[in-house]
Design an enzyme around this catalytic site. Structure first.
Site, PDB file in Angstrom:
ATOM      1  N   PHE A  62      40.252 -18.628  43.278  1.00  0.00           N
ATOM      2  CA  PHE A  62      39.975 -19.765  44.114  1.00  0.00           C
ATOM      3  C   PHE A  62      38.376 -19.870  43.967  1.00  0.00           C
ATOM      4  CE2 PHE A  62      38.099 -21.703  47.956  1.00  0.00           C
ATOM      5  CZ  PHE A  62      39.056 -22.547  48.123  1.00  0.00           C
ATOM      6  N   ASP A  97      31.747 -15.845  40.130  1.00  0.00           N
ATOM      7  CA  ASP A  97      31.837 -16.573  41.374  1.00  0.00           C
ATOM      8  C   ASP A  97      31.426 -15.695  42.376  1.00  0.00           C
ATOM      9  OD1 ASP A  97      32.067 -18.349  43.474  1.00  0.00           O
ATOM     10  OD2 ASP A  97      33.876 -18.917  42.856  1.00  0.00           O
ATOM     11  N   LYS A 110      28.215 -19.969  50.884  1.00  0.00           N
ATOM     12  CA  LYS A 110      28.566 -19.321  52.178  1.00  0.00           C
ATOM     13  C   LYS A 110      27.427 -18.633  52.849  1.00  0.00           C
ATOM     14  CE  LYS A 110      33.505 -19.673  51.452  1.00  0.00           C
ATOM     15  NZ  LYS A 110      34.369 -19.073  50.445  1.00  0.00           N
TER      16      LYS A 110
HETATM   17  C1  LIG Z   1      34.796 -20.352  49.604  1.00  0.00           C
HETATM   18  C2  LIG Z   1      34.842 -20.116  48.208  1.00  0.00           C
HETATM   19  C3  LIG Z   1      34.458 -21.363  47.114  1.00  0.00           C
HETATM   20  C4  LIG Z   1      34.111 -22.767  47.574  1.00  0.00           C
HETATM   21  O1  LIG Z   1      33.236 -22.680  48.742  1.00  0.00           O
HETATM   22  P1  LIG Z   1      32.978 -24.119  49.438  1.00  0.00           P
HETATM   23  O2  LIG Z   1      31.673 -24.106  50.267  1.00  0.00           O
HETATM   24  O3  LIG Z   1      34.167 -24.177  50.251  1.00  0.00           O
HETATM   25  O4  LIG Z   1      33.348 -25.390  48.505  1.00  0.00           O
HETATM   26  C5  LIG Z   1      34.057 -21.030  45.905  1.00  0.00           C
HETATM   27  N1  LIG Z   1      34.413 -19.723  45.247  1.00  0.00           N
HETATM   28  C6  LIG Z   1      34.800 -18.918  45.936  1.00  0.00           C
HETATM   29  C7  LIG Z   1      34.811 -17.300  45.397  1.00  0.00           C
HETATM   30  C8  LIG Z   1      34.955 -18.864  47.441  1.00  0.00           C
HETATM   31  O5  LIG Z   1      35.336 -17.888  48.145  1.00  0.00           O
END
Ligand SMILES: *Cc1c(COP(=O)(O)O)cnc(C)c1O
Length: 408
Positions: free
Chosen positions: A144, A232, A261
């Site tokens: 994701f 990521d 985040k």
């Molecule tokens: C939440 C998340 C994203 C996307 O972040 P948004 O601010 O919702 O666009 C990307 N990568 C990972 C691993 C995430 O958990």
């Protein structure tokens, strides 16, 4: 007039006037403080989602809110058409904090991942010498990385990608936690591969923790084939897993890392990409950007949010509390409970749905008992409180979870 509205009224308004792109747990919140959330009916809940790990520092952390409100009254946005007196100090602070030459500021996590993909392709053409438009990037099943069209191209979850095509070419997907699959792609196509992109723990997929050594094995394979290793860490980074970055568990310093985040403590959408000069300087003025990326308000908030992580030793606390959480939760005696997994305070309980009771129903019962958590898929519940939680609070919350499972 607002005072008269009930939870049901607010939910009905969203249903009537909002797009139906979320399936929210039925609870309407109006206030947050530290590890707690409060409903419009005044009920208090333990927050065991932390806005998908955006609120690592706890709700409305006073130092972060102070940075926000002070800067909001001074200067919010200039765009990058001009310089401002907040961005440089933020970039200096964050690059020293994470150990990289440069930071590229964006807003959402998805934008940070898009930026990382652009950087990897650019590096592939300019530095590695891949023929133009032929670069490949390896991604993992179950990933994701966000919701843009290129990013849902990477997903193998039909909910994410169905009927959003045509998709972006240039990606190769391999099973997660399978070093041999990575090796095979690199041996066959390594000269065209610019990078490998992975989550060190797959959060949205259900907190899948790969075998010890997987991250390092991928990193080493990438370097053997002159490819970039991109982590990521939008969800796993910034203390959540009990290390500053989840890759730290294996001593891996990714070539490119995305964060978001908790970079703002949940106060603003702030994300960033970190890399060293050889990679970052392949993008020249005018070739990438965002109107809000690195705005003064975000810069001040991010410095405050990272300082809280460091000054309050939240990473160390996440590690310790995580050990207690998994030890205690694994003692649950219930046919609905299978096992708990995770690192630090990023954990998930895998349940055994039966008699029509699924993870969703358990989350409703947890809500009634005063604890908010969200299912991912039909049988997994993620438990990720703010990293500010102390042992006494944690044990109280564990008691709630135990009671709910044992009384199903
Ligand atoms: C939440 C998340 C994203 C996307 O972040 P948004 O601010 O919702 O666009 C990307 N990568 C990972 C691993 C995430 O958990």
């Amino acid at each position: 007039m607002d005072k008269k509205l009930t939870s049901a009224d607010y939910m009905a308004m969203e249903e009537r006037y909002g797009a139906h792109n979320y399936h929210s747990l039925p609870v309407v919140l109006e206030r947050g403080e530290g590890i707690y959330l409060y409903g419009v009916d005044g009920k208090r809940y333990f927050d065991f989602l932390s806005a998908y790990s955006a609120v690592n520092q706890g709700h409305c952390h006073p130092k972060i809110v102070k940075a926000l409100t002070e800067q909001a009254q001074k200067l919010c946005l200039t765009s990058r058409a001009f310089y401002n007196d907040c961005l440089g100090p933020y970039e200096k602070f964050a690059t020293e904090f994470f150990g990289y030459d440069k930071l590229l500021p964006m807003n959402s996590g998805a934008e940070a991942v898009e930026t990382a993909l652009k950087l990897a392709r650019r590096w592939g053409y300019k530095v590695k010498g891949i023929p133009e438009n032929e670069a490949l990037i390896i991604v993992m099943e179950g990933n994701f990385h966000g919701r843009t069209i290129t990013i849902v191209t990477l997903s193998n979850d039909p909910e994410s990608y169905s009927q959003y095509g045509p998709f972006t070419p240039g990606f190769v997907r391999v099973p997660y936690d399978d070093t041999e699959a990575v090796r095979k792609v690199l041996e066959e196509k390594g000269d065209k591969v610019a990078a490998l992109l992975m989550e060190p723990i797959q959060g949205e997929a259900g907190v899948y923790v790969p075998h010890d050594g997987f991250i390092k094995e991928c990193y080493d394979l990438c370097h053997k084939h002159n490819c970039l290793f991109i982590a990521d860490e939008v969800q796993t980074g910034i203390g959540r897993t009990g290390r500053l970055m989840a890759c730290d568990y294996e001593g891996v310093h990714p070539d490119i890392v995305t964060i978001g985040k908790a970079l703002s403590g949940g106060v603003l959408p702030i994300s960033a990409v970190l890399a060293n000069d050889e990679i970052m300087l392949t993008i020249k003025p005018g070739e990438h950007g965002s109107t809000f990326g690195g705005y003064p308000l975000a810069a001040k908030v991010a410095v405050a949010a990272l300082s809280v992580i460091r000054d309050e030793h939240l990473t160390e606390n996440a590690y310790k509390m995580g050990l207690i959480f998994r030890e205690e939760i694994s003692k649950i005696k219930s046919p609905f409970f299978k096992f708990v997994r995770g690192k630090g305070l990023l954990n998930a309980v895998v349940t055994e749905p039966q008699n029509g009771i699924e993870a969703w129903d358990i989350c409703l019962k947890l809500r009634d008992a005063g604890l908010l958590a969200k299912p991912t898929h039909r049988h997994i519940i993620r438990f990720a409180p703010p990293l500010t939680i102390n042992e006494k609070e944690l044990r109280e919350a564990i008691g709630i979870i135990k009671n709910v499972f044992e009384s199903l």
